[in-house]
Write an enzyme that holds these catalytic residues in place. Structure first.
Site, PDB file in Angstrom:
ATOM      1  NE  ARG A 169      -3.331   2.470   2.706  1.00 59.79           N
ATOM      2  CZ  ARG A 169      -3.664   3.030   3.851  1.00 59.79           C
ATOM      3  NH1 ARG A 169      -3.284   2.499   4.993  1.00 59.79           N
ATOM      4  NH2 ARG A 169      -4.365   4.145   3.865  1.00 59.79           N
ATOM      5  CG  HIS A 215      -1.010   5.543  -0.288  1.00 57.83           C
ATOM      6  ND1 HIS A 215      -1.736   6.310   0.594  1.00 57.83           N
ATOM      7  CD2 HIS A 215      -1.820   4.509  -0.634  1.00 57.83           C
ATOM      8  CE1 HIS A 215      -2.931   5.765   0.780  1.00 57.83           C
ATOM      9  NE2 HIS A 215      -2.991   4.656   0.049  1.00 57.83           N
ATOM     10  CB  VAL A 244       1.292  11.471  -4.099  1.00 52.29           C
ATOM     11  CG1 VAL A 244       1.417  12.956  -3.759  1.00 52.29           C
ATOM     12  CG2 VAL A 244      -0.106  10.965  -3.758  1.00 52.29           C
ATOM     13  N   GLY A 293       4.883  10.654  -8.209  1.00 49.34           N
ATOM     14  CA  GLY A 293       5.634   9.567  -8.815  1.00 49.34           C
ATOM     15  C   GLY A 293       6.361   8.707  -7.801  1.00 49.34           C
ATOM     16  CB  SER A 307       7.686  12.227  -2.172  1.00 52.62           C
ATOM     17  OG  SER A 307       6.651  11.594  -2.892  1.00 52.62           O
ATOM     18  CD  GLU A 333       4.075  12.746  -1.271  1.00 53.72           C
ATOM     19  OE1 GLU A 333       3.911  11.501  -1.252  1.00 53.72           O
ATOM     20  OE2 GLU A 333       4.725  13.309  -2.172  1.00 53.72           O
ATOM     21  CG  ASN A 342      -0.478   9.253   2.694  1.00 53.37           C
ATOM     22  OD1 ASN A 342      -1.100   8.389   2.072  1.00 53.37           O
ATOM     23  ND2 ASN A 342       0.310  10.124   2.093  1.00 53.37           N
ATOM     24  CG  HIS A 355      -7.996  -3.642  -2.139  1.00 53.44           C
ATOM     25  ND1 HIS A 355      -9.002  -2.740  -2.379  1.00 53.44           N
ATOM     26  CD2 HIS A 355      -6.939  -2.900  -1.693  1.00 53.44           C
ATOM     27  CE1 HIS A 355      -8.586  -1.515  -2.097  1.00 53.44           C
ATOM     28  NE2 HIS A 355      -7.334  -1.583  -1.687  1.00 53.44           N
ATOM     29  CB  THR A 356      -5.787 -10.558  -2.985  1.00 52.82           C
ATOM     30  OG1 THR A 356      -5.951 -11.924  -2.608  1.00 52.82           O
ATOM     31  CG2 THR A 356      -4.298 -10.260  -3.051  1.00 52.82           C
ATOM     32  CG  ASP A 379      -5.923 -15.870  -3.064  1.00 52.85           C
ATOM     33  OD1 ASP A 379      -6.533 -14.769  -3.085  1.00 52.85           O
ATOM     34  OD2 ASP A 379      -6.142 -16.738  -2.198  1.00 52.85           O
TER      35      ASP A 379
END
Length: 345
Positions: free
Chosen positions: A77, A81, A85, A87, A91, A105, A111, A211-212, A272
């Site tokens: 994750r 993120h 933002v 690239g 950052s 950030e 965040n 999101h698995t 999966d």
């Protein structure tokens, strides 16, 4: 991408029930419109300057995964993120300077639920790499490598990570919100956001498959349980048994803010393709997830990926490589090589 990956504050007590109930039960791409083509990255970028960089990072990620499994979804994750933002330039790792009126950030509202274990994983990996190859490997590359490692450790594909990113010199909290998906984003909104990063409709559906694994706090999906689209009724596109279980743990008012629920109620700790089958069964946790099955533009991809895990793995590896090239920085004019990932040079 916009929700918590930390299952350990309080795992919902209905978790076993959710797993039990779950056990019963490609369109044209959008043209690539990235603001500029990515600078060339290379798998062998550090072959002479730090040839063991991947082994060094792996020694940290494997230990982290054993000792703090939340590090896996949290770091994946964190990479999302970061790339969305400014690239893929690390950052998101920058701490706000003491006394500064402008937040970094990391301290942006969107965040604040990024798990500490993700930052710890990168910090530990950076310390080890610096001890062997001082001043050579960027934090941005370490984050990209670590995200891949955690995908694989959770059971997902192992893919080559191209390297050569420099760390960014800009980290501004106000730029975060408009560049990240929301838990209730519409497919139109998601398509436009991903398009702005040079990513296609297929990339959107495939990368959502992250999101698995991972978890979300109640407030990200509470509106689906009690007041969907302001009608004071639940979202009709949520399985009735899942709805009942989630309501038990996430009351409309006065609930425990630490309670979380798994994105994937069938195999929440395994990387999966079960996420896609859940969407077919109305068991997507977030509105933005379930929307991918409801929209005719994305439904065929969801159905194909639900049937073919190896196809998902293949496409996910390619999409991660593509996302990892968003707005990369190269050279001292645009970037830096931080010794401490949380502090600009």
């Amino acid at each position: 991408m916009s929700v918590s990956s930390n299952p350990f504050p309080v795992i919902i007590f209905t978790f076993i029930f959710l797993v039990t109930l779950a056990s019963h039960s490609f369109p044209k791409s959008i043209p690539n419109t990235a603001r500029r083509p990515p600078l060339q990255l290379s798998v062998d970028y550090y072959v002479k300057s730090c040839p063991l960089v991947e082994q060094l990072v792996a020694s940290v990620t494997s230990l982290q995964f054993r000792e703090a499994p939340v590090s896996g979804p949290a770091t994946i994750r964190l990479f999302f993120h970061d790339c969305f933002v400014e690239g893929c330039d690390a950052s998101v790792l920058i701490k706000t300077r003491m006394g500064s009126k402008e937040l970094s950030e990391k301290d942006a509202e969107d965040n604040k639920e990024l798990a500490a274990e993700a930052f710890d994983s990168i910090k530990k990996a950076k310390l080890l790499v610096e001890s062997k190859c001082p001043g050579v490997v960027s934090c941005a590359d370490i984050l990209a490598i670590a995200a891949r490692d955690f995908v694989h450790l959770a059971g997902g594909p192992y893919y080559q990570v191209k390297k050569g990113r420099w760390d960014g010199k800009i980290s501004i909290a106000s730029r975060v919100h408009s560049n990240l998906p929301r838990a209730n984003s519409t497919v139109d909104e998601l398509i436009q956001l991903f398009k702005s990063k040079g990513l296609t409709l297929e990339d959107l559906v495939v990368l959502s498959g992250a999101h698995t694994i991972g978890f979300a706090h109640c407030h990200h999906f509470l509106i689906r349980l009690y007041n969907y689209k302001g009608i004071k009724q639940p979202d009709p596109n949520i399985d009735s048994r899942l709805l009942k279980a989630l309501k038990m743990s996430c009351p409309q008012f006065g609930g425990n803010s630490d309670i979380v629920a798994p994105f994937d109620v069938t195999t929440p700790f395994a990387f999966d393709n079960a996420y896609y089958g859940n969407l077919e069964a109305k068991m997507g946790l977030l509105g933005s997830d379930q929307a991918l099955f409801l929209d005719p533009r994305t439904r065929p991809l969801v159905q194909n990926l639900a049937k073919d895990k190896q196809k998902f793995f293949q496409l996910f590896a390619a999409a991660m490589d593509k996302m990892g090239s968003i707005e990369v920085k190269r050279g001292r004019r645009h970037g830096e090589k931080r010794k401490d990932c949380s502090v600009h040079l």
